[in-house]
Scaffold this motif. Sequence first.
Motif, PDB file in Angstrom:
ATOM      1  N   PRO A 215      48.587 107.712  27.538  1.00 45.33           N
ATOM      2  CA  PRO A 215      47.315 107.321  28.167  1.00 45.33           C
ATOM      3  C   PRO A 215      46.778 105.964  27.750  1.00 45.33           C
ATOM      4  O   PRO A 215      45.985 105.360  28.477  1.00 45.33           O
ATOM      5  N   PHE A 216      47.186 105.451  26.579  1.00 46.23           N
ATOM      6  CA  PHE A 216      46.634 104.179  26.103  1.00 46.23           C
ATOM      7  C   PHE A 216      47.275 102.968  26.781  1.00 46.23           C
ATOM      8  O   PHE A 216      46.806 101.843  26.613  1.00 46.23           O
ATOM      9  N   LEU A 217      48.335 103.160  27.544  1.00 43.96           N
ATOM     10  CA  LEU A 217      48.999 102.036  28.195  1.00 43.96           C
ATOM     11  C   LEU A 217      48.234 101.601  29.438  1.00 43.96           C
ATOM     12  O   LEU A 217      47.618 102.411  30.128  1.00 43.96           O
ATOM     13  N   GLU A 218      48.317 100.280  29.723  1.00 47.59           N
ATOM     14  CA  GLU A 218      47.573  99.713  30.852  1.00 47.59           C
ATOM     15  C   GLU A 218      48.503  98.924  31.765  1.00 47.59           C
ATOM     16  O   GLU A 218      49.661  98.633  31.415  1.00 47.59           O
ATOM     17  N   THR A 219      47.979  98.563  32.912  1.00 51.75           N
ATOM     18  CA  THR A 219      48.733  97.730  33.844  1.00 51.75           C
ATOM     19  C   THR A 219      49.096  96.402  33.180  1.00 51.75           C
ATOM     20  O   THR A 219      48.252  95.761  32.547  1.00 51.75           O
ATOM     21  N   GLY A 220      50.361  96.000  33.303  1.00 49.58           N
ATOM     22  CA  GLY A 220      50.832  94.767  32.694  1.00 49.58           C
ATOM     23  C   GLY A 220      51.560  94.977  31.382  1.00 49.58           C
ATOM     24  O   GLY A 220      52.250  94.061  30.899  1.00 49.58           O
ATOM     25  N   ASP A 221      51.415  96.165  30.793  1.00 52.56           N
ATOM     26  CA  ASP A 221      52.143  96.457  29.551  1.00 52.56           C
ATOM     27  C   ASP A 221      53.639  96.594  29.845  1.00 52.56           C
ATOM     28  O   ASP A 221      54.048  96.992  30.939  1.00 52.56           O
ATOM     29  N   ILE A 222      54.449  96.245  28.840  1.00 56.74           N
ATOM     30  CA  ILE A 222      55.905  96.372  28.958  1.00 56.74           C
ATOM     31  C   ILE A 222      56.337  97.629  28.196  1.00 56.74           C
ATOM     32  O   ILE A 222      55.937  97.832  27.050  1.00 56.74           O
ATOM     33  N   VAL A 223      57.129  98.442  28.864  1.00 60.66           N
ATOM     34  CA  VAL A 223      57.620  99.670  28.241  1.00 60.66           C
ATOM     35  C   VAL A 223      59.139  99.708  28.299  1.00 60.66           C
ATOM     36  O   VAL A 223      59.766  99.014  29.110  1.00 60.66           O
ATOM     37  N   GLU A 224      59.719 100.508  27.417  1.00 61.07           N
ATOM     38  CA  GLU A 224      61.160 100.729  27.432  1.00 61.07           C
ATOM     39  C   GLU A 224      61.422 102.100  28.025  1.00 61.07           C
ATOM     40  O   GLU A 224      60.836 103.099  27.603  1.00 61.07           O
ATOM     41  N   VAL A 225      62.314 102.129  29.019  1.00 55.22           N
ATOM     42  CA  VAL A 225      62.599 103.354  29.755  1.00 55.22           C
ATOM     43  C   VAL A 225      64.089 103.668  29.654  1.00 55.22           C
ATOM     44  O   VAL A 225      64.929 102.764  29.687  1.00 55.22           O
ATOM     45  N   ASP A 226      64.407 104.952  29.536  1.00 53.10           N
ATOM     46  CA  ASP A 226      65.802 105.386  29.531  1.00 53.10           C
ATOM     47  C   ASP A 226      66.327 105.316  30.961  1.00 53.10           C
ATOM     48  O   ASP A 226      65.843 106.036  31.836  1.00 53.10           O
ATOM     49  N   PRO A 227      67.315 104.441  31.242  1.00 54.94           N
ATOM     50  CA  PRO A 227      67.786 104.272  32.629  1.00 54.94           C
ATOM     51  C   PRO A 227      68.552 105.482  33.163  1.00 54.94           C
ATOM     52  O   PRO A 227      68.774 105.576  34.366  1.00 54.94           O
ATOM     53  N   ARG A 228      68.935 106.410  32.303  1.00 57.81           N
ATOM     54  CA  ARG A 228      69.708 107.573  32.749  1.00 57.81           C
ATOM     55  C   ARG A 228      68.825 108.640  33.379  1.00 57.81           C
ATOM     56  O   ARG A 228      69.244 109.354  34.281  1.00 57.81           O
ATOM     57  N   ASN A 229      67.580 108.731  32.891  1.00 56.61           N
ATOM     58  CA  ASN A 229      66.684 109.752  33.441  1.00 56.61           C
ATOM     59  C   ASN A 229      65.326 109.217  33.864  1.00 56.61           C
ATOM     60  O   ASN A 229      64.492 109.965  34.391  1.00 56.61           O
TER      61      ASN A 229
END
Length: 239
Positions: A215-229
Amino acid sequence: MICQLFKSLPKFPTRTKLSRPKFPSSHLALLPSSLHSLRTIQTSAPLHSPIKAGDIRVGNVLDLPPLARVTSVEKVKPGKGGAFATVTLQTIDQSKKKLNKRFRTDEKVEKVSLGVEEKFQVLYVASGIECMNLSTFDQITVESHLLTETELNFCIDGTVIGLQQYNNEIVNVVLPKGVEIEIQETEPQPNGATAKQGAFKSSVLANGVRCMVPPFLETGDIVEVDPRNGEYMNRVSKS
């Protein structure tokens, strides 16, 4: 007398060492473009090795037959009986057929080692994946059916991937463990919600894919996502 006889024998020319002719590297530019693609990936003999089903990992290529890549693994240990692994695979061919297999964890399966993994950078994705060899700078097109729909969504421009061959054909695309991507749109933080409470909210990433994030993330933040799922992994610190 014997010495005089040897001195009178005809002398044969000394043996010269032959050298292999050198092929100027500049002549490589004269090769057909199809040959350029073929030499971008070094080949090595594929190795079949038996492993226990309990050691199967996502990304492994198994020879069932047919040849198929593991997309998910779930290990189950029931109250009675032996443990087993439920494995989802995708065939490495044009059919892109999905397979569901169940193995005992101590059962042997044939794993295929695809040899050398060459690093490529994704340029763009159209009908295929256009990428460039980071060693030779040659460009090739990789068939998109080698990836699942989720994986293809995160095969974004600039991503470094690995390509592997089997029988002189590219059959496996190795994605990074995590892909960094910007949050394009997200909901406001719910009142009183914290990351420790395990509350997540919906967001839309730069590639148009929806992803649940803290919930603390906002528009414009960069996140790391698992590309497999397509699942959130962590937040990337802003430099």
